[in-house]
Design a protein around this motif. Structure first.
Motif, PDB file in Angstrom:
ATOM      1  N   THR A 151       1.008  -0.935  -0.566  1.00 42.55           N
ATOM      2  CA  THR A 151      -0.313  -0.071  -0.119  1.00 42.55           C
ATOM      3  C   THR A 151       0.934   1.519   0.182  1.00 42.55           C
ATOM      4  O   THR A 151       2.353   1.028   0.159  1.00 42.55           O
ATOM      5  CB  THR A 151      -1.296  -0.030   1.279  1.00 42.55           C
ATOM      6  N   ILE A 152       0.233   2.133  -0.425  1.00 45.11           N
ATOM      7  CA  ILE A 152       1.270   3.710  -0.086  1.00 45.11           C
ATOM      8  C   ILE A 152       0.726   4.743   1.583  1.00 45.11           C
ATOM      9  O   ILE A 152      -0.541   4.447   1.743  1.00 45.11           O
ATOM     10  CB  ILE A 152       0.686   4.925  -1.164  1.00 45.11           C
ATOM     11  N   ALA A 153       1.281   4.770   1.888  1.00 46.34           N
ATOM     12  CA  ALA A 153       1.445   5.214   3.658  1.00 46.34           C
ATOM     13  C   ALA A 153       1.096   6.734   2.822  1.00 46.34           C
ATOM     14  O   ALA A 153       2.151   7.578   2.445  1.00 46.34           O
ATOM     15  CB  ALA A 153       2.195   4.659   4.801  1.00 46.34           C
ATOM     16  N   GLN A 154       0.008   7.064   3.655  1.00 47.46           N
ATOM     17  CA  GLN A 154      -0.127   8.770   3.524  1.00 47.46           C
ATOM     18  C   GLN A 154       0.459   8.935   5.690  1.00 47.46           C
ATOM     19  O   GLN A 154      -0.043   8.254   6.431  1.00 47.46           O
ATOM     20  CB  GLN A 154      -1.738   8.603   3.686  1.00 47.46           C
ATOM     21  N   PRO A 155       1.399   9.873   5.636  1.00 44.33           N
ATOM     22  CA  PRO A 155       1.529  10.064   6.963  1.00 44.33           C
ATOM     23  C   PRO A 155       0.571  11.380   7.852  1.00 44.33           C
ATOM     24  O   PRO A 155       0.162  12.445   8.111  1.00 44.33           O
ATOM     25  CB  PRO A 155       2.404  10.890   6.499  1.00 44.33           C
ATOM     26  N   ALA A 156      -0.967  10.236   8.450  1.00 39.73           N
ATOM     27  CA  ALA A 156      -1.356  10.583   8.428  1.00 39.73           C
ATOM     28  C   ALA A 156      -2.705  11.594   9.943  1.00 39.73           C
ATOM     29  O   ALA A 156      -2.399  12.515  10.180  1.00 39.73           O
ATOM     30  CB  ALA A 156      -3.041   9.162   8.775  1.00 39.73           C
ATOM     31  N   VAL A 157      -0.717  10.813  11.106  1.00 42.47           N
ATOM     32  CA  VAL A 157      -0.878  11.290  12.404  1.00 42.47           C
ATOM     33  C   VAL A 157       0.066  13.143  11.981  1.00 42.47           C
ATOM     34  O   VAL A 157      -0.800  14.245  12.051  1.00 42.47           O
ATOM     35  CB  VAL A 157      -0.291  11.059  13.246  1.00 42.47           C
ATOM     36  N   GLU A 158       0.758  13.287  11.049  1.00 41.28           N
ATOM     37  CA  GLU A 158       1.701  14.851  10.903  1.00 41.28           C
ATOM     38  C   GLU A 158       0.755  15.536  10.375  1.00 41.28           C
ATOM     39  O   GLU A 158       0.727  16.632   9.850  1.00 41.28           O
ATOM     40  CB  GLU A 158       2.892  14.368  10.260  1.00 41.28           C
ATOM     41  N   MET A 159      -0.699  14.905   8.673  1.00 36.37           N
ATOM     42  CA  MET A 159      -1.312  16.007   8.355  1.00 36.37           C
ATOM     43  C   MET A 159      -1.654  16.640   9.278  1.00 36.37           C
ATOM     44  O   MET A 159      -2.321  17.489   9.351  1.00 36.37           O
ATOM     45  CB  MET A 159      -1.602  14.152   7.458  1.00 36.37           C
ATOM     46  N   GLY A 160      -2.293  15.680  10.447  1.00 37.72           N
ATOM     47  CA  GLY A 160      -3.638  16.163  11.345  1.00 37.72           C
ATOM     48  C   GLY A 160      -3.117  16.703  12.295  1.00 37.72           C
ATOM     49  O   GLY A 160      -3.538  17.778  12.286  1.00 37.72           O
ATOM     50  N   ASN A 161      -1.650  16.902  12.535  1.00 42.67           N
ATOM     51  CA  ASN A 161      -0.643  17.997  13.043  1.00 42.67           C
ATOM     52  C   ASN A 161      -0.631  19.548  12.473  1.00 42.67           C
ATOM     53  O   ASN A 161      -1.214  20.792  12.888  1.00 42.67           O
ATOM     54  CB  ASN A 161       0.475  17.501  14.045  1.00 42.67           C
ATOM     55  N   ILE A 162      -0.192  19.024  11.417  1.00 46.24           N
ATOM     56  CA  ILE A 162       0.029  20.195  10.204  1.00 46.24           C
ATOM     57  C   ILE A 162      -1.112  20.900  10.210  1.00 46.24           C
ATOM     58  O   ILE A 162      -1.270  22.167   9.794  1.00 46.24           O
ATOM     59  CB  ILE A 162       1.194  19.921   9.050  1.00 46.24           C
ATOM     60  N   ALA A 163      -2.581  20.504   9.818  1.00 48.10           N
ATOM     61  CA  ALA A 163      -3.956  20.650   9.355  1.00 48.10           C
ATOM     62  C   ALA A 163      -4.178  22.344  10.552  1.00 48.10           C
ATOM     63  O   ALA A 163      -4.575  23.080  10.954  1.00 48.10           O
ATOM     64  CB  ALA A 163      -5.208  20.122   9.278  1.00 48.10           C
ATOM     65  N   MET A 164      -3.832  21.120  11.893  1.00 47.87           N
ATOM     66  CA  MET A 164      -4.406  22.326  13.039  1.00 47.87           C
ATOM     67  C   MET A 164      -3.791  23.757  13.711  1.00 47.87           C
ATOM     68  O   MET A 164      -3.912  24.493  13.858  1.00 47.87           O
ATOM     69  CB  MET A 164      -4.412  21.313  14.701  1.00 47.87           C
ATOM     70  N   GLU A 165      -2.284  23.071  13.306  1.00 52.36           N
ATOM     71  CA  GLU A 165      -1.248  24.151  13.439  1.00 52.36           C
ATOM     72  C   GLU A 165      -1.638  25.098  12.266  1.00 52.36           C
ATOM     73  O   GLU A 165      -1.750  26.519  12.621  1.00 52.36           O
ATOM     74  CB  GLU A 165       0.033  24.218  13.053  1.00 52.36           C
ATOM     75  N   LEU A 166      -1.975  24.917  10.887  1.00 51.21           N
ATOM     76  CA  LEU A 166      -1.933  25.993   9.762  1.00 51.21           C
ATOM     77  C   LEU A 166      -3.852  26.762  10.341  1.00 51.21           C
ATOM     78  O   LEU A 166      -3.589  28.009  10.661  1.00 51.21           O
ATOM     79  CB  LEU A 166      -2.261  25.231   8.694  1.00 51.21           C
ATOM     80  N   LEU A 167      -4.319  25.688  10.438  1.00 50.88           N
ATOM     81  CA  LEU A 167      -5.784  26.658  11.520  1.00 50.88           C
ATOM     82  C   LEU A 167      -5.712  27.218  13.182  1.00 50.88           C
ATOM     83  O   LEU A 167      -6.102  29.137  13.085  1.00 50.88           O
ATOM     84  CB  LEU A 167      -6.950  25.214  11.926  1.00 50.88           C
ATOM     85  N   LEU A 168      -4.371  27.261  13.829  1.00 48.93           N
ATOM     86  CA  LEU A 168      -4.056  27.915  14.817  1.00 48.93           C
ATOM     87  C   LEU A 168      -3.217  29.079  14.266  1.00 48.93           C
ATOM     88  O   LEU A 168      -4.301  30.750  14.501  1.00 48.93           O
ATOM     89  CB  LEU A 168      -3.581  27.593  15.562  1.00 48.93           C
ATOM     90  N   GLN A 169      -2.826  29.356  13.037  1.00 46.63           N
ATOM     91  CA  GLN A 169      -2.303  30.785  12.744  1.00 46.63           C
ATOM     92  C   GLN A 169      -3.481  31.550  11.954  1.00 46.63           C
ATOM     93  O   GLN A 169      -3.407  32.623  11.907  1.00 46.63           O
ATOM     94  CB  GLN A 169      -1.262  29.914  10.973  1.00 46.63           C
ATOM     95  N   LYS A 170      -4.160  30.517  11.290  1.00 45.50           N
ATOM     96  CA  LYS A 170      -5.635  30.886  10.203  1.00 45.50           C
ATOM     97  C   LYS A 170      -6.605  32.037  11.866  1.00 45.50           C
ATOM     98  O   LYS A 170      -7.138  33.558  11.470  1.00 45.50           O
ATOM     99  CB  LYS A 170      -5.954  30.563  10.121  1.00 45.50           C
ATOM    100  N   LEU A 171      -6.833  31.465  12.869  1.00 49.21           N
ATOM    101  CA  LEU A 171      -7.444  32.166  14.373  1.00 49.21           C
ATOM    102  C   LEU A 171      -6.295  33.422  14.400  1.00 49.21           C
ATOM    103  O   LEU A 171      -7.115  34.359  14.589  1.00 49.21           O
ATOM    104  CB  LEU A 171      -7.461  30.996  14.632  1.00 49.21           C
ATOM    105  N   ASP A 172      -5.203  33.441  14.620  1.00 50.01           N
ATOM    106  CA  ASP A 172      -4.619  34.677  14.928  1.00 50.01           C
ATOM    107  C   ASP A 172      -4.329  35.138  13.727  1.00 50.01           C
ATOM    108  O   ASP A 172      -4.172  36.660  14.128  1.00 50.01           O
ATOM    109  CB  ASP A 172      -2.612  33.897  15.216  1.00 50.01           C
ATOM    110  N   ASP A 173      -4.291  35.100  12.684  1.00 50.65           N
ATOM    111  CA  ASP A 173      -4.537  36.097  11.315  1.00 50.65           C
ATOM    112  C   ASP A 173      -5.421  35.935  10.236  1.00 50.65           C
ATOM    113  O   ASP A 173      -4.827  34.303   9.705  1.00 50.65           O
ATOM    114  CB  ASP A 173      -2.719  36.603  10.571  1.00 50.65           C
TER     115      ASP A 173
END
Length: 337
Positions: free
Chosen positions: A286-308
């Motif tokens: 199979t092709i492994a997606q870095p799923a947990v990392e994807m979630g980490n970064i998605a939340m980090e992006l959202l926090l940045q958008k909440l601030d700015d």
């Protein structure tokens, strides 16, 4: 409790139209707007007015809309989101739609009512006009899936490249008749995985055959059904690339039911590297997606958008990895040179 989808059914319109009437009524034709308003009155549909008018402070809660939480690729992404959210004292409210896009619009009410501060979408099925409106009004991030015609903060993998690699692996095992069980073709993600498959065939000068391409819906059941269809062809495939692991497992079991051995008679490659792919019999390549990392970064992006709110709507593309297990037959079929 009356929901937006009930109003849509009575007015014989989409939930997207109901949502527009509630948010931006002047954008809807008068005849349609009146139908929706009459249905709202008849059903006594009441969005949370108190939340809309009085809840102005931050809730420290974000909404995550998930197509199917039973699919472990999504639960892993959510795990990453929750880990980062917890570090920043945010709570995660989960909205599981079971792949019903109408439910997505109902969950969006929580955003309109200011009961959550922002949204992470793990699906790109919402009407793109509404998606464009949402990202202009609220902090919003798209993860796993993506869209091309709306500029939105996104974290994903390169599905074309990953699917090319999966198909190429089967070609290098000597296969020339390779089937593909795709996801639903109204999804850009599914289209890109099909494109990667086609590109690999073209690069290795293997003739494409429409008979070998079958559309599924990412479920085990459609993997099983579409594999049965492939096996009754006059020249069935010797290998199959399925657009996710659930369909790959369905394809493997359909083959076993027909008396075939995987991988001796049929090689199979999936996509996602869900938890069960390593313990399935045989283990799924199979092709492994870095799923947990994807979630980490998605939340980090959202926090940045909440601030700015003017934070750049960039797309972050993560690397995937081909995980080789027994289902592709790498250990028993020599590579063709």
């Amino acid at each position: 409790m009356v929901k937006m989808v009930d109003v849509a059914r009575l007015a014989n319109v989409s939930t997207a139209t109901v949502s527009r009437v509630l948010r931006n009524p002047e954008s809807v034709k008068e005849h349609t707007r009146l139908k929706v308003l009459n249905s709202i009155e008849e059903l006594n549909y009441q969005p949370n007015v108190l939340a809309r008018h009085f809840r102005r402070n931050k809730t420290n809660t974000i909404l995550v809309i998930v197509p199917n939480i039973a699919n472990t690729i999504f639960s892993q992404i959510v795990r990453g989101i929750e880990a980062t959210a917890s570090e920043k004292n945010f709570r995660v409210l989960l909205g599981n739609t079971n792949r019903d896009v109408e439910k997505e619009y109902d969950f969006l009410n929580l955003l309109h009512q200011r009961q959550v501060d922002g949204l992470i979408l793990l699906s790109g099925k919402i009407d793109h006009d509404i998606l464009s409106e949402l990202k202009d009004k609220y902090p919003l991030v798209l993860a796993s899936e993506y869209v091309d015609d709306v500029e939105i903060a996104t974290v994903c993998i390169d599905n074309i490249k990953s699917s090319f690699e999966a198909t190429e692996h089967l070609i290098k095992q000597g296969h020339k008749r390779i089937g593909h069980i795709s996801g639903p073709m109204n999804s850009l993600l599914s289209f890109d995985r099909l494109s990667g498959y086609n590109q690999a065939l073209k690069e290795y000068h293997i003739d494409e055959s429409k008979d070998l391409i079958r559309e599924g819906d990412f479920s085990y059941e459609t993997g099983y059904q579409q594999m049965c269809e492939l096996l009754i062809l006059p020249e069935p495939p010797t290998a199959v690339f399925a657009a996710n692991d659930e369909m790959a497992m369905g394809a493997i079991n359909a083959s076993k039911k027909k008396g075939l051995s995987v991988p001796k008679d049929l090689a199979v490659v999936g996509f996602d590297n869900i938890r069960f792919s390593s313990i399935f019999d045989p283990g799924v390549t199979t092709i492994a997606q870095p799923a947990v990392e994807m979630g980490n970064i998605a939340m980090e992006l959202l926090l940045q958008k909440l601030d700015d709110p003017d934070f750049e709507n960039k797309r972050i593309t993560l690397k995937s990895e081909l995980i080789i297990r027994e289902s592709c037959g790498s250990n028993i079929v020599e590579t063709s040179q």
